[in-house]
Enzyme design. Structure first.
Site, PDB file in Angstrom:
ATOM      1  N   GLY A  24       0.839  -1.126   0.013  1.00 53.57           N
ATOM      2  CA  GLY A  24      -0.140  -0.155   0.104  1.00 53.57           C
ATOM      3  C   GLY A  24       0.887   1.191   0.144  1.00 53.57           C
ATOM      4  O   GLY A  24       1.513   1.376  -1.105  1.00 53.57           O
TER       5      GLY A  24
ATOM      6  N   SER B 264       6.897  -3.975  -1.735  1.00 54.60           N
ATOM      7  CA  SER B 264       6.576  -2.841  -1.971  1.00 54.60           C
ATOM      8  C   SER B 264       6.414  -2.006  -0.597  1.00 54.60           C
ATOM      9  O   SER B 264       7.550  -1.748   0.055  1.00 54.60           O
ATOM     10  CB  SER B 264       5.111  -2.652  -2.577  1.00 54.60           C
ATOM     11  OG  SER B 264       4.716  -1.549  -3.298  1.00 54.60           O
ATOM     12  N   TRP B 265       5.320  -1.420  -0.345  1.00 50.01           N
ATOM     13  CA  TRP B 265       5.325  -0.625   1.067  1.00 50.01           C
ATOM     14  C   TRP B 265       5.392  -1.439   2.142  1.00 50.01           C
ATOM     15  O   TRP B 265       6.207  -1.032   3.110  1.00 50.01           O
ATOM     16  CB  TRP B 265       3.916   0.005   1.321  1.00 50.01           C
ATOM     17  CG  TRP B 265       3.953   0.452   2.711  1.00 50.01           C
ATOM     18  CD1 TRP B 265       3.099   0.018   3.576  1.00 50.01           C
ATOM     19  CD2 TRP B 265       4.472   1.686   2.929  1.00 50.01           C
ATOM     20  NE1 TRP B 265       2.962   0.725   4.864  1.00 50.01           N
ATOM     21  CE2 TRP B 265       4.014   1.717   4.383  1.00 50.01           C
ATOM     22  CE3 TRP B 265       5.194   2.757   2.695  1.00 50.01           C
ATOM     23  CZ2 TRP B 265       4.250   2.699   5.357  1.00 50.01           C
ATOM     24  CZ3 TRP B 265       5.695   3.820   3.600  1.00 50.01           C
ATOM     25  CH2 TRP B 265       5.211   3.788   4.727  1.00 50.01           C
TER      26      TRP B 265
ATOM     27  N   ASP C 190       9.789  -4.003 -13.196  1.00 53.21           N
ATOM     28  CA  ASP C 190       8.798  -3.201 -12.331  1.00 53.21           C
ATOM     29  C   ASP C 190       8.791  -1.733 -12.380  1.00 53.21           C
ATOM     30  O   ASP C 190       9.807  -1.019 -12.473  1.00 53.21           O
ATOM     31  CB  ASP C 190       9.175  -3.666 -11.027  1.00 53.21           C
ATOM     32  CG  ASP C 190       8.468  -3.185  -9.854  1.00 53.21           C
ATOM     33  OD1 ASP C 190       7.662  -2.152  -9.841  1.00 53.21           O
ATOM     34  OD2 ASP C 190       8.577  -3.776  -8.724  1.00 53.21           O
TER      35      ASP C 190
ATOM     36  N   HIS D  17       5.823  -5.725 -10.998  1.00 50.88           N
ATOM     37  CA  HIS D  17       5.740  -5.317  -9.624  1.00 50.88           C
ATOM     38  C   HIS D  17       4.940  -6.270  -8.763  1.00 50.88           C
ATOM     39  O   HIS D  17       5.092  -6.672  -7.547  1.00 50.88           O
ATOM     40  CB  HIS D  17       5.193  -3.973  -9.196  1.00 50.88           C
ATOM     41  CG  HIS D  17       5.067  -3.580  -7.761  1.00 50.88           C
ATOM     42  ND1 HIS D  17       6.210  -3.269  -7.141  1.00 50.88           N
ATOM     43  CD2 HIS D  17       4.288  -3.416  -7.081  1.00 50.88           C
ATOM     44  CE1 HIS D  17       6.071  -2.857  -6.064  1.00 50.88           C
ATOM     45  NE2 HIS D  17       4.566  -2.903  -5.910  1.00 50.88           N
TER      46      HIS D  17
END
Length: 321
Positions: free
Chosen positions: A49, A116-117, A270, A298
């Site tokens: 996120g 990711s986050w 990505d 990604h």
């Protein structure tokens, strides 16, 4: 030989053996779940996120016969309450929440897994609590630097996806288009969830369109409330530069955890979190192994990414069990 038929797959679906809630202060209550072997190797899986929330697929990167799998919805996300709340919601708050979860569940040390986050948060946790980490498994590394935010929301990804970019900036005035993150952040501060929904969906649609090399739609668009939490939380964190003390703080902090083993799985194509960040991190972190997946973007669910992550979790299970 790295071919589709030789790649590792996700472990079979598994249901939580235990679900609970944890009050963490400031009116926030987190949803937690555990799966797998109660006395297995502990792992905390951090969702992306910010604002994405956990999904059943996140449980399946780990061998349930060897891992004690711990997942939670971060503040304001998923089944944590209050939904979409931005108050007392910073990176420092989330790092403190992870440590509260560790203490509440009686875990001494654990593997930290995030994409990711979730990778951002894993690095932020490791620099503060390296003594509680056995090692890190990261995917699609994102450190919230200005250059990374500019690539995705100012100039970079828009050169590859001009049609999708037009859809993102279409609702904005000419004045707002100079700072897309700021514009959507201010729009999504609208307290009425129905009135802000078109902006939340426009924000989420941009990321969804770029997340997979195969162009598969992201799940957050199927659920307006999930899209709302994602858009609100991402703009909140990105407008505030991840709430870090200075630009590049995570890469500067590598000496604090460089003694830990790490595995980085990165899609070569990505465009959400380009490989340069993972490359830079690996160069500063001697015990990290970078695996660049040649045919992936990604998304965590792409076949090459799944293969890399499952091999990584199996490797750590062999090493630490």
């Amino acid at each position: 030989m790295d071919t589709a038929y030789s790649r590792r797959l996700l472990y079979p679906p598994i249901r939580p053996s235990r679900a609970s809630r944890l009050a963490v202060g400031d009116g926030h209550e987190l949803y937690l779940e555990e799966c797998g072997r109660p006395d297995g190797l502990p792992v905390i899986a951090l969702h992306g996120g910010p604002g994405g929330g956990i999904s059943p697929a996140l449980r399946r990167f780990f061998d349930p016969a060897r891992y004690r799998i711990i997942l939670f919805d971060q503040r304001g996300c998923g089944r944590s309450t209050p939904h979409g709340a931005l108050n007392a919601n910073t990176t420092a708050d989330l790092v403190a929440d992870i440590e509260r979860i560790r203490a509440a569940l009686g875990v001494d040390k654990w593997v930290v897994f995030g994409g990711s986050w979730g990778a951002t948060l894993a690095l932020a946790y490791a620099r503060e609590h390296a003594a509680q980490c056995l090692g890190l498994i990261l995917r699609g590394v994102f450190t919230c630097r200005q250059v990374e935010l500019d690539w995705f929301y100012r100039h970079g990804a828009n050169m590859l996806f001009p049609d999708m970019w037009e859809r993102l900036i279409g609702p904005l005035s000419e004045a707002e288009r100079g700072d897309v993150v700021k514009a959507y952040y201010e729009r999504l501060l609208e307290p009425d969830v129905v009135r802000r929904r078109p902006d939340a969906l426009a924000w989420a649609r941009w990321e969804s369109a770029l997340i997979s090399l195969g162009g598969e739609p992201a799940s957050q668009l199927a659920d307006p409330l999930r899209a709302d939490a994602l858009a609100r939380m991402e703009t909140h964190y990105f407008f505030h530069k991840g709430f870090f003390e200075h630009d590049g703080a995570l890469l500067d902090s590598v000496p604090q955890f460089k003694h830990l083993p790490g595995i980085i799985v990165q899609g070569r194509y990505d465009v959400v979190t380009p490989p340069q960040t993972a490359w830079s991190l690996a160069r500063e972190w001697p015990r990290a192994r970078l695996r660049m997946i040649p045919d992936a973007g990604h998304a965590a669910g792409e076949p090459g990414i799944v293969d890399g992550l499952v091999r990584a979790t199996d490797s750590f299970a062999d090493q630490f069990s």
